[in-house]
Design a protein around this motif. Sequence first.
Motif, PDB file in Angstrom:
ATOM      1  N   UNK A 175      40.399  35.622  33.576  1.00 29.46           N
ATOM      2  CA  UNK A 175      40.061  36.829  32.662  1.00 29.46           C
ATOM      3  C   UNK A 175      39.080  36.850  33.413  1.00 29.46           C
TER       4      UNK A 175
ATOM      5  N   UNK B  97      37.998  33.061  33.003  1.00 30.14           N
ATOM      6  CA  UNK B  97      39.017  31.277  32.316  1.00 30.14           C
ATOM      7  C   UNK B  97      40.529  31.702  32.632  1.00 30.14           C
ATOM      8  N   UNK B  98      40.738  31.084  32.621  1.00 27.14           N
ATOM      9  CA  UNK B  98      42.349  31.229  33.002  1.00 27.14           C
ATOM     10  C   UNK B  98      43.698  31.946  32.003  1.00 27.14           C
ATOM     11  N   UNK B  99      44.722  32.494  31.731  1.00 23.08           N
ATOM     12  CA  UNK B  99      45.105  32.311  31.054  1.00 23.08           C
ATOM     13  C   UNK B  99      46.408  32.568  31.657  1.00 23.08           C
TER      14      UNK B  99
ATOM     15  N   UNK C 173      53.344  34.278  28.950  1.00 30.37           N
ATOM     16  CA  UNK C 173      54.885  34.628  29.294  1.00 30.37           C
ATOM     17  C   UNK C 173      56.116  33.535  29.575  1.00 30.37           C
TER      18      UNK C 173
ATOM     19  N   UNK D  12      52.841  40.590  22.642  1.00 29.95           N
ATOM     20  CA  UNK D  12      53.688  40.220  24.271  1.00 29.95           C
ATOM     21  C   UNK D  12      52.006  40.611  25.751  1.00 29.95           C
ATOM     22  N   UNK D  13      51.535  39.782  25.629  1.00 28.87           N
ATOM     23  CA  UNK D  13      50.208  40.108  26.760  1.00 28.87           C
ATOM     24  C   UNK D  13      51.087  40.130  28.060  1.00 28.87           C
TER      25      UNK D  13
ATOM     26  N   UNK E 287      51.319  43.984  28.886  1.00 30.46           N
ATOM     27  CA  UNK E 287      49.609  44.316  28.421  1.00 30.46           C
ATOM     28  C   UNK E 287      49.457  44.435  29.945  1.00 30.46           C
TER      29      UNK E 287
ATOM     30  N   UNK F 190      41.806  43.931  32.888  1.00 33.27           N
ATOM     31  CA  UNK F 190      42.716  43.873  31.851  1.00 33.27           C
ATOM     32  C   UNK F 190      42.349  42.033  32.433  1.00 33.27           C
TER      33      UNK F 190
ATOM     34  N   UNK G 214      38.856  43.150  24.065  1.00 31.65           N
ATOM     35  CA  UNK G 214      38.942  42.207  23.686  1.00 31.65           C
ATOM     36  C   UNK G 214      39.232  41.517  24.884  1.00 31.65           C
ATOM     37  N   UNK G 215      39.805  42.035  25.989  1.00 30.55           N
ATOM     38  CA  UNK G 215      39.697  41.521  27.311  1.00 30.55           C
ATOM     39  C   UNK G 215      38.438  41.477  28.372  1.00 30.55           C
TER      40      UNK G 215
ATOM     41  N   UNK H 166      47.334  51.000  28.909  1.00 32.26           N
ATOM     42  CA  UNK H 166      48.345  50.182  28.509  1.00 32.26           C
ATOM     43  C   UNK H 166      49.652  49.931  27.778  1.00 32.26           C
ATOM     44  N   UNK H 167      50.731  49.510  27.957  1.00 30.13           N
ATOM     45  CA  UNK H 167      52.184  49.144  27.299  1.00 30.13           C
ATOM     46  C   UNK H 167      51.959  49.128  25.483  1.00 30.13           C
TER      47      UNK H 167
ATOM     48  N   UNK I  37      55.757  48.574  23.754  1.00 28.46           N
ATOM     49  CA  UNK I  37      55.616  46.258  24.514  1.00 28.46           C
ATOM     50  C   UNK I  37      54.869  45.702  23.204  1.00 28.46           C
ATOM     51  N   UNK I  38      53.743  45.785  23.100  1.00 27.70           N
ATOM     52  CA  UNK I  38      52.884  44.943  22.109  1.00 27.70           C
ATOM     53  C   UNK I  38      53.473  44.900  20.177  1.00 27.70           C
TER      54      UNK I  38
ATOM     55  N   UNK J 198      43.030  29.599  24.616  1.00 27.22           N
ATOM     56  CA  UNK J 198      42.686  30.859  25.105  1.00 27.22           C
ATOM     57  C   UNK J 198      43.873  32.355  25.008  1.00 27.22           C
TER      58      UNK J 198
ATOM     59  N   UNK K 265      42.444  35.576  22.506  1.00 31.32           N
ATOM     60  CA  UNK K 265      43.266  36.840  22.893  1.00 31.32           C
ATOM     61  C   UNK K 265      44.390  38.174  21.513  1.00 31.32           C
ATOM     62  N   UNK K 266      44.961  37.234  21.420  1.00 33.45           N
ATOM     63  CA  UNK K 266      45.503  37.199  20.094  1.00 33.45           C
ATOM     64  C   UNK K 266      45.110  38.151  19.052  1.00 33.45           C
TER      65      UNK K 266
ATOM     66  N   UNK L  76      41.801  38.641  18.832  1.00 25.94           N
ATOM     67  CA  UNK L  76      41.287  39.891  19.221  1.00 25.94           C
ATOM     68  C   UNK L  76      42.300  40.843  19.758  1.00 25.94           C
TER      69      UNK L  76
END
Lengths: 458, 458
Positions: free
Chosen positions: A173, A177-179, A182, A193-194, A197, A205, A445-446, B192-193, B196-197, B434, B438-439, B441
């Motif tokens: 990010x 930070x590591x996200x 899926x 469904x990040x 995104x 993002x 947000x991101x 951005x999709x 799908x979100x 994390x 984000x979700x 957010x």
Amino acid sequence: MTAAPDLLKRLRTALPDGSILTDPDVTASYAHDMASFCEAGAPAVVVLPRTVEEVQHVMRTATELRVPVVPQGARTGLSGAANASDGCIVLSLVKMDRILEINPVDRIAVVEPGVINAVLSRAVGEQGLYYPPDPSSWEMCTIGGNIGTASGGLCCVKYGVTAEYVLGLDVVLADGRLLKTGRRTAKGVAGYDLTRLFVGSEGSLGIVVRAVLALKPQPPQQLVLAAEFASTAAACDAVCRIMEGGHVPSLLELMDRTTVRAVNDMAQMGLPETTEALLLAAFDTPDPAADLAAVGALCTAAGATEVVPAEDHAESELLLQARRLSLTALEAIKGSSMIDDVCVPRSQLGALLEGTARIAEKYSLTIGVCAHAGDGNTHPTVCFDAQDPDESRRARESFDEIMALGLELGGTITGEHGVGVLKKEWLAREIGPVGVELQRGIKQTFDPLGILNPGKLF
Amino acid sequence: MTAAPDLLKRLRTALPDGSILTDPDVTASYAHDMASFCEAGAPAVVVLPRTVEEVQHVMRTATELRVPVVPQGARTGLSGAANASDGCIVLSLVKMDRILEINPVDRIAVVEPGVINAVLSRAVGEQGLYYPPDPSSWEMCTIGGNIGTASGGLCCVKYGVTAEYVLGLDVVLADGRLLKTGRRTAKGVAGYDLTRLFVGSEGSLGIVVRAVLALKPQPPQQLVLAAEFASTAAACDAVCRIMEGGHVPSLLELMDRTTVRAVNDMAQMGLPETTEALLLAAFDTPDPAADLAAVGALCTAAGATEVVPAEDHAESELLLQARRLSLTALEAIKGSSMIDDVCVPRSQLGALLEGTARIAEKYSLTIGVCAHAGDGNTHPTVCFDAQDPDESRRARESFDEIMALGLELGGTITGEHGVGVLKKEWLAREIGPVGVELQRGIKQTFDPLGILNPGKLF
């Protein structure tokens, strides 16, 4: 642009010397992708990390110092999405190029973002597997870039786009930070469904540092048919008949007369010069000859003047070679080209091509069209002399007019190339103010500081 | 719970009388979906709008008065995602049930959210088209509900889940504004999709009022093979061999001994009582018998004790009927059941089934398993007597333990049923802090007042 000494000092605390490029002549070569008419700034520094931790360090540093970061793959993109902004850190992922896993039971591959598309395709092919997405640049472009731009290719009419093959991601990010998003599984619906995104988000993002990709079993080699038409309308009619007839070609491509001639001029391929449109259809089914016969009959019914099914793989490859050379050949006509990427419902393909011809005439320009016809995804390519300011202006105006026409026909301004810098004014026209507001909210947000690939998309 | 007079008064300004239900006996019947162990509150009012404008009016009213809104389809969900909260407006979309368009050239359907899955499937089938997603509840469930929960079904091993068929949406936002996402085209990467979100967001981001769905051509009727195994391990081995062998079955289902016996007990279907696992494989290819022969040989190699290919469609349907009755039959064993929905990489299917058997023994419970084996998506179903508090406690604990095992094996807590109320504590475990941040957010961006389906997902 020279990097602030503080920036370089901090980057060096966790990145080896060879991973940091500061020579302005060198960094300038990382300034832009392959798009025309897109501004590009001068990077302050180019970093070439090899590990997730190094990427995290870069992002932490960028966040602390509020320095914009432009992530890059192979810079083969066509919308300026990878173009540098002044004073930015160019974060090139090309050194993170390991294939970490290929699993034939789970039908997945796990890769780093810098893996070349063709390298992955060949590696999975050796295990009887198939990674379908095949953008024209597949010998050069990276999986990370493909994910960032949600790229397509010739296979999409049957196999869909990159987005459909991304199951899970590791993403660094903006703040380092590591996200993990899926999954490794065939299905999964845990939360928003990040993953999806991030696909097509053009690095705005987060930085994709690892991807779990879905694979398919390798299909039989495809067999190609070529059909000539006396008008583009007849060729588009054939496309509609083929799709309405329930056929599932592995490829359904259209080249207009300008494109066919350009390819002949460049490569002496002996394509039919008098044709107004050449349609290529392929099947990778158990009995492709039967499918080609059925589709050939539909082409004839739609008015094809000649239908030539390839008899083997070698003949098929020759026909595809003509299609693959199209863009290069069109560019050679006048030295410069702007490739558009308008996608319409396939029932509107004829209207789009007719309108494009009208626009070419209006602006006294040569516009060649090749299209992923089965998807309704056209690449009208405006050929122009970049040294001629008036022609350049007309090129840009005609380009925009084609997008407007695409929207009018119920289509989108970009089927597979993305928005980047090139089409950001058009994105708002397509998705409307409510859509823009929500997309900006997601960006916020991101990436609350706005350091990730600023100036792209919006 | 009685609705505040002000709420009813305002709703009535734009909704006809028949669209507003306030009788507590009636509204109580809208309190929950089909999930076990999920809290449900008492709705203040149930509204049944018929137009987009009416939905907008409901959301505007809800925003003004800060009243929570719980969107509902047919309430066939299995995670409590459609459960009412106290004092909420239940927004039932079942009256918006028009199929607006079926287009065979563009291979799309445009529908309102209340269209029943089976109604759409049959309607497109009449035009030679195919809408694959087929959750067990397909005769009752709505497309809007399918989108909200990203539901799957038997077809997914070849055709994927609902998400892969949603091209574009019209969504009424929390504040009543209308958002259009996505496209009618085969491809599109403009921004951005958001489409799908919304898929799988369980009504927490907006109210889907229209959907553009992708269709496929109708495939040939599938032919089914049944294979018996003396152990679940051998059946799982067969699944791996089939997938590793590059086969693309249109269905690959597993029923364990408990499930087979339960189906026999309920419907006297004459399934093999002594089998430890029954595998059903199907192909809808041009030559399904050949595919079944190849897969049958792999089953035998993996240790199948008997392999029975159906000879025609009728025999195939009989075998599928057994699978379709599984959940009802398992529920009948003890009167109550909790159906889990853990999906693991298919290479881990054997480990998950082995572990589930261990957990059943540990808690002295009957746990039947049927599985979309080709996807690694299992439905371990805990059979228990809801009148027995101790057994109910053990049921709940074993259920959680199966999810923990799924995560340990690299899987997800939900392959197709969603999070809802049932698994919200588990979502955080799967996606990490994390991911949750984000979700949240994203939720905040779309629904700043938190009125859309509160208490779900997070």
